[in-house]
Design an enzyme around this catalytic site. Structure first.
Site, PDB file in Angstrom:
ATOM      1  N   GLY A 238       0.821  -1.206   0.000  1.00 57.62           N
ATOM      2  CA  GLY A 238       0.000   0.000   0.000  1.00 57.62           C
ATOM      3  C   GLY A 238       0.851   1.250   0.000  1.00 57.62           C
ATOM      4  N   SER A 239       0.291   2.316   0.499  1.00 60.23           N
ATOM      5  CA  SER A 239       0.974   3.611   0.503  1.00 60.23           C
ATOM      6  C   SER A 239       2.046   3.656   1.586  1.00 60.23           C
ATOM      7  CB  SER A 239      -0.038   4.726   0.750  1.00 60.23           C
ATOM      8  OG  SER A 239      -0.569   4.637   2.062  1.00 60.23           O
ATOM      9  N   GLY A 243       2.204   2.112   5.387  1.00 60.49           N
ATOM     10  CA  GLY A 243       3.366   1.357   5.823  1.00 60.49           C
ATOM     11  C   GLY A 243       3.940   1.844   7.138  1.00 60.49           C
ATOM     12  N   GLU A 260       5.687  -3.480   1.155  1.00 57.35           N
ATOM     13  CA  GLU A 260       5.805  -3.109  -0.251  1.00 57.35           C
ATOM     14  C   GLU A 260       5.004  -1.833  -0.439  1.00 57.35           C
ATOM     15  OE1 GLU A 260       7.790  -4.472  -2.188  1.00 57.35           O
ATOM     16  OE2 GLU A 260       8.134  -6.511  -1.477  1.00 57.35           O
ATOM     17  N   CYS A 294       2.605   0.386  -8.341  1.00 60.02           N
ATOM     18  CA  CYS A 294       3.715   0.883  -7.528  1.00 60.02           C
ATOM     19  C   CYS A 294       4.976   0.996  -8.366  1.00 60.02           C
ATOM     20  CB  CYS A 294       3.939  -0.010  -6.319  1.00 60.02           C
ATOM     21  SG  CYS A 294       4.186  -1.747  -6.718  1.00 60.02           S
TER      22      CYS A 294
END
Length: 518
Positions: A238-239, A243, A260, A294
């Site tokens: 995610g963002s 994170g 990630e 991403c």
């Protein structure tokens, strides 16, 4: 209901929790297609009590699953890959319908699931440890790897199934069970995949709770998962903001994470580049998945001597991109996932202008009968500087920044100094996921891959930033989180390492020659 939804077992109303049985009595979640804004189906989310029941069953399933020999676990994962292969077209359609990426990308994502199952099957016979020489006589020392436990998998909307498979296939081969919390925008693909996995488990007489599912609000179910000591590893995609929260909460209880997170990926285009190859890579990287990967290409760092040529070719190519219904074969760019994503893109474009940048092409929302739902935009090209605050951030939308480097053709600066300057620009962002250089000059290519080159987890030469293969470990550095998934030795994150020493003699010598007592 579409026929492929019925084939996948998706009903008008679905339960969002699975622990061998389907449960869910919490708030209803309406799933809306970004293609046209129409309602696809409903999902009843899990309550806090139901979450606890799901984790309990996932742990019980783990205790049994870990005792199955690894090659036998790998055989079941192989069968899961075959079942996914059989459902590839239907699952690909569901990915497109629910997320909005074009159908070839939807089916390509399912193919990633198939590939990682094949990889995990082979891996199940290669969970190697090492043997070390002991300094003590008549001693043998070695290490081995044991299953870890329940692995929490938090996936993002843009890859609603592949990221789960990267984690769950490896975790299953390693002897773990998984608890999947999908993005609230894309729960139907998670339900479909979980049903396929349960089918395979039951056919092999194993507890299907090794592939558990919990659809629920991040503020409730997600937070419980992060704090849950029964889950030793949380893999989250995610963002960067998400994170930070995952790392803080899980780290506070000394749990493990695989993070990630965001990317701010750049391609350096040098005067020695094959321009045709670079163009194809830039287009797919910047426009593919409507810029919602991403690994999407965000920045082009191009030598000033070829900047005008590159921009001219990009403008011409962008004008011809077919935008529209991602289920149509001719479409190359579908919608953004939500209307809020469109608004975020418009805000970013305003900030580009306010900071002194120039919009060279596109960026505006599209409407009319060919663009229902309000989620479609023209991809944007902007002239910018790397130090702009908006450039330093990741906007999850098809915005491509053009950043120049080097001289206009003079020889006052050496080529080595120029490529070093380009690499410095490339590295001067908080994120560090994917990167590329296009050049036919070996010295430039090797410099980009050297210790002082790209600081990203992925660095490519004459290949774009998108489209990683499952055989290599996937992940990045800095604010991207440092995690690694998929290939190489990423499997080690899903296991616990143990060092063993066996004394097969009749004496008890101590290490380092220590003498203790008689």
């Amino acid at each position: 209901m579409n026929d492929f939804l019925k084939t996948l077992g998706i009903e008008k109303e679905n339960r969002g929790g699975f622990h061998g049985e389907w449960i869910g009595s919490g708030p209803k979640l309406d799933v809306i297609s970004p293609i046209n804004g129409e309602h696809i189906a409903g999902v009843t989310q899990v309550t806090e009590d139901e979450y606890d029941r799901i984790v309990t069953r996932a742990h019980e399933a783990f205790l049994q699953w870990r005792t199955l020999p690894a090659p036998k676990r790998g055989e079941i994962v192989r069968q899961l890959g075959n079942r996914l292969r059989e459902a590839k077209h239907e699952l690909g359609q569901l990915v497109t319908l629910e997320m909005g990426k074009i159908l070839p990308e939807g089916e390509g994502e399912v193919q990633e699931m198939v590939d990682i199952c094949d990889f995990a099957c082979g891996l199940s016979r290669q969970l190697y440890g090492l043997t070390m020489h002991s300094e003590r006589p008549q001693h043998r020392m070695y290490e081995q790897w044991h299953p870890l436990g329940v692995v929490g998998v938090i996936s993002a909307f843009n890859f609603p199934v592949a990221v789960w498979a990267w984690n769950s296939a490896l975790a299953a081969a390693c002897g773990d069970s998984t608890l999947w919390k999908p993005a609230s925008k894309t729960p139907l693909t998670a339900i479909a995949c979980t049903k396929l996995a349960a089918e395979v488990c039951r056919a092999n007489g194993v507890d299907p709770a090794i592939f558990s599912l919990t659809v629920g609000k991040g503020s409730i179910v997600g937070e419980k998962l992060l704090h849950d000591r029964r889950i030793p590893l949380v893999s989250a995609t995610g963002s960067c903001e998400m994170g930070y929260r995952v790392g803080e909460v899980v780290g506070k209880r000394l749990g493990r994470t695989i993070l990630e997170l965001g990317g701010n990926n750049a391609i350096i285009v040098t005067p020695a580049a094959d321009m045709d190859m670079a163009m194809r890579a830039i287009l797919f990287g910047a426009v593919g998945t409507a810029g919602q990967r991403c690994t999407s290409t965000r920045r082009i760092i191009v030598h000033n001597s070829i900047r005008d040529e590159l921009v001219s070719r990009l403008l011409k190519a962008y004008e011809s991109i077919p935008i529209g219904d991602p289920l149509k074969e001719t479409t190359l760019m579908g919608p953004l996932v939500t209307h809020e994503a469109v608004e975020t893109m418009q805000t970013a474009i305003g900030r580009i202008k306010n900071e002194g940048g120039e919009i060279l092409y596109g960026g505006e929302p599209l409407d009319g009968p060919d663009y229902p739902g309000g989620h479609y935009v023209k991809p944007c090209i902007a002239a910018a500087k790397n130090e702009f605050q908006i450039v330093q951030e990741e906007t999850f939308a098809p915005i491509l920044y053009i950043i120049g480097y080097g001289t206009q053709g003079g020889t006052a600066v050496s080529a080595v100094d120029e490529i070093d300057a380009a690499i410095a620009l490339h590295n001067d962002v908080p994120q560090g996921l994917s990167s590329a250089v296009f050049t036919t000059n070996m010295l430039e290519a090797e410099r980009f891959l050297a210790h002082a080159g790209s600081d990203c987890g992925i660095a490519n030469v004459n290949i774009g930033t998108s489209g990683a293969e499952i055989g290599g470990a996937f992940g990045g550095e800095k604010e991207t989180g440092g995690g690694r998934e998929s290939g190489s030795d990423a499997w080690k994150a899903y296991m616990r390492r143990q060092t063993n020493t066996i004394n097969w003699g009749t004496e008890l010598p101590l290490a380092q020659g220590i003498k203790f007592g008689d």
